[in-house]
Design an enzyme around this catalytic site. Structure first.
Site, PDB file in Angstrom:
ATOM      1  N   ASN A   1      14.754 -27.573  27.084  1.00  0.00           N
ATOM      2  CA  ASN A   1      13.437 -26.923  27.026  1.00  0.00           C
ATOM      3  C   ASN A   1      13.337 -25.688  27.933  1.00  0.00           C
ATOM      4  O   ASN A   1      12.447 -24.854  27.751  1.00  0.00           O
ATOM      5  CB  ASN A   1      12.307 -27.904  27.375  1.00  0.00           C
ATOM      6  CG  ASN A   1      12.054 -28.954  26.304  1.00  0.00           C
ATOM      7  OD1 ASN A   1      11.619 -30.077  26.610  1.00  0.00           O
ATOM      8  ND2 ASN A   1      12.299 -28.637  25.040  1.00  0.00           N
TER       9      ASN A   1
ATOM     10  N   ASP B   1       6.577 -35.891  21.377  1.00  0.00           N
ATOM     11  CA  ASP B   1       6.890 -34.684  20.614  1.00  0.00           C
ATOM     12  C   ASP B   1       5.748 -34.309  19.672  1.00  0.00           C
ATOM     13  O   ASP B   1       4.983 -35.167  19.234  1.00  0.00           O
ATOM     14  CB  ASP B   1       8.191 -34.913  19.817  1.00  0.00           C
ATOM     15  CG  ASP B   1       8.825 -33.603  19.355  1.00  0.00           C
ATOM     16  OD1 ASP B   1       8.417 -32.528  19.847  1.00  0.00           O
ATOM     17  OD2 ASP B   1       9.728 -33.669  18.500  1.00  0.00           O
TER      18      ASP B   1
HETATM   19  C1  IPE Z   1      12.379 -33.528  23.089  1.00  0.00           C
HETATM   20  O1  IPE Z   1      11.549 -32.760  22.307  1.00  0.00           O
HETATM   21  C2  IPE Z   1      12.114 -33.269  24.536  1.00  0.00           C
HETATM   22  C3  IPE Z   1      10.809 -33.710  25.016  1.00  0.00           C
HETATM   23  C4  IPE Z   1       9.939 -34.415  24.355  1.00  0.00           C
HETATM   24  C5  IPE Z   1      10.507 -33.335  26.360  1.00  0.00           C
HETATM   25  P1  IPE Z   1      12.049 -31.366  21.698  1.00  0.00           P
HETATM   26  O2  IPE Z   1      10.936 -30.853  20.867  1.00  0.00           O
HETATM   27  O3  IPE Z   1      12.535 -30.491  22.773  1.00  0.00           O
HETATM   28  O4  IPE Z   1      13.290 -31.834  20.815  1.00  0.00           O
HETATM   29  P2  IPE Z   1      14.009 -31.143  19.583  1.00  0.00           P
HETATM   30  O5  IPE Z   1      14.331 -29.745  19.999  1.00  0.00           O
HETATM   31  O6  IPE Z   1      13.048 -31.170  18.441  1.00  0.00           O
HETATM   32  O7  IPE Z   1      15.204 -31.995  19.331  1.00  0.00           O
HETATM   33  C1  IPE Z   2       6.724 -31.856  22.969  1.00  0.00           C
HETATM   34  O1  IPE Z   2       6.087 -31.068  22.035  1.00  0.00           O
HETATM   35  C2  IPE Z   2       6.560 -31.335  24.371  1.00  0.00           C
HETATM   36  C3  IPE Z   2       7.790 -30.772  24.965  1.00  0.00           C
HETATM   37  C4  IPE Z   2       8.970 -30.769  24.395  1.00  0.00           C
HETATM   38  C5  IPE Z   2       7.669 -30.161  26.280  1.00  0.00           C
HETATM   39  P1  IPE Z   2       6.760 -29.759  21.431  1.00  0.00           P
HETATM   40  O2  IPE Z   2       6.374 -28.603  22.275  1.00  0.00           O
HETATM   41  O3  IPE Z   2       8.227 -29.961  21.267  1.00  0.00           O
HETATM   42  O4  IPE Z   2       6.050 -29.671  20.021  1.00  0.00           O
HETATM   43  P2  IPE Z   2       6.694 -29.242  18.645  1.00  0.00           P
HETATM   44  O5  IPE Z   2       7.910 -30.079  18.427  1.00  0.00           O
HETATM   45  O6  IPE Z   2       7.027 -27.782  18.758  1.00  0.00           O
HETATM   46  O7  IPE Z   2       5.624 -29.503  17.644  1.00  0.00           O
HETATM   47 MG    MG Z   3       9.336 -30.694  19.763  1.00  0.00          MG
END
Ligand code: IPE
Ligand code: IPE
Ligand code: MG
Length: 258
Positions: free
Chosen positions: A79, A31
């Site tokens: 997502n 993340d």
């Molecule tokens: C969790 O990250 C899913 C992945 C790392 C693929 P998110 O960024 O989607 O999670 P939330 O929304 O902060 O809980």
């Molecule tokens: C994790 O990084 C990757 C996926 C969930 C696909 P994020 O895209 O969630 O990054 P933040 O949480 O917005 O910083």
């Molecule tokens: Mg995230």
């Protein structure tokens, strides 16, 4: 940190890891790509692109210390609700990365695996993924599982449907339903449960990942954003894990050294 200096840090950490107690299965919620991009004044997708290096480093680092299963949360069911352009960019990144990394995965003894609602992925992703899985099927140094269009509730609902169908059709007796049968009907069937779950970016939540499988996992949260995650962070997590006492409901005296 320079390259040589980084290598010294990595090796010093690695030397402290007890090879006898390396977790067999490490799961990671990758993340913070979006925030990393924002900090660097870039579009979100640049964060995702830079996260690929972290995947490579983590995979190599995990292989080096003898981790047998590495499971990465790459794309959740939730997502799909992100802006269309970001979803498309992530799918393209997946295809391109698989194609460019396939030889190196194969050479390093990596068996690729994927869990999740793979049917929902675009055709090009499914095809590239299937081919990479096929080509690496006989490797056995480490199994790299990508969780794609995955959510634990989706998986649990499917498990219930499968078992219910088996009961209805007389293949399974209700009394025979136990932990092992549930595990065998999850996407991770045949894998040990993760002993260590890592989440980057400072968030302290599970976000619908492997709910059943992490019942007794040790959790390790790091403020590091995924594109900055390196081998040293993995090693720190493993060292921290090795310093913990896993009691599984018993007393410290029961599990401690005899
Ligand atoms: C969790 O990250 C899913 C992945 C790392 C693929 P998110 O960024 O989607 O999670 P939330 O929304 O902060 O809980
Ligand atoms: C994790 O990084 C990757 C996926 C969930 C696909 P994020 O895209 O969630 O990054 P933040 O949480 O917005 O910083
Ligand atoms: Mg995230």
């Amino acid at each position: 940190m320079g390259n040589a200096q980084q290598q010294t840090t990595d090796e010093a950490l690695r030397a402290r890891i007890d090879p006898e107690r390396v977790p067999a299965h490490v799961a990671i919620i990758m993340d913070g790509n979006g925030r990393w991009a924002k900090r660097h004044g870039e579009m979100r997708v640049v964060g995702h692109t830079n996260g690929v290096r972290s995947v490579r480093e983590t995979l190599v680092g995990a292989t080096e210390i003898g981790v047998k299963y590495l499971t990465l949360y790459a794309f959740s069911t939730e997502n799909w609700n992100r802006p269309r352009a970001e979803v498309d960019a992530l799918m393209d990144l997946l295809v391109n990365t698989l194609m460019s990394e396939l030889d190196s995965l194969h050479e390093n003894g990596v068996r690729l695996n994927a869990i999740g609602d793979l049917e929902s992925l675009p055709g090009s992703c499914r095809a590239t993924l299937a081919e990479a899985i096929r080509q690496t099927a006989h490797n056995d140094r480490i199994t790299l599982t990508l969780a794609l269009s995955y959510s634990a509730r989706w998986e649990l609902v499917n498990m219930v449907k499968r078992i219910a169908t088996d009961v209805r059709d007389g293949r399974v007796d209700v009394e025979a339903i136990d932990d092992a049968l549930v595990s065998a009907n999850l996407t991770t069937a045949g894998m040990p449960d993760p002993e260590l779950l890592i989440r980057t970016s400072g968030e302290q939540r599970i976000s619908n990942f492997l709910l059943w499988q992490i019942a007794y996992a040790e959790l390790w949260f790091s403020p590091v954003l995924w594109p900055d995650f390196r081998r040293e962070h993995l090693y720190q997590a493993v060292l921290d894990y090795q310093g913990r006492e896993r009691r599984f409901g018993l007393t410290s005296e029961q599990v401690g050294p005899a």
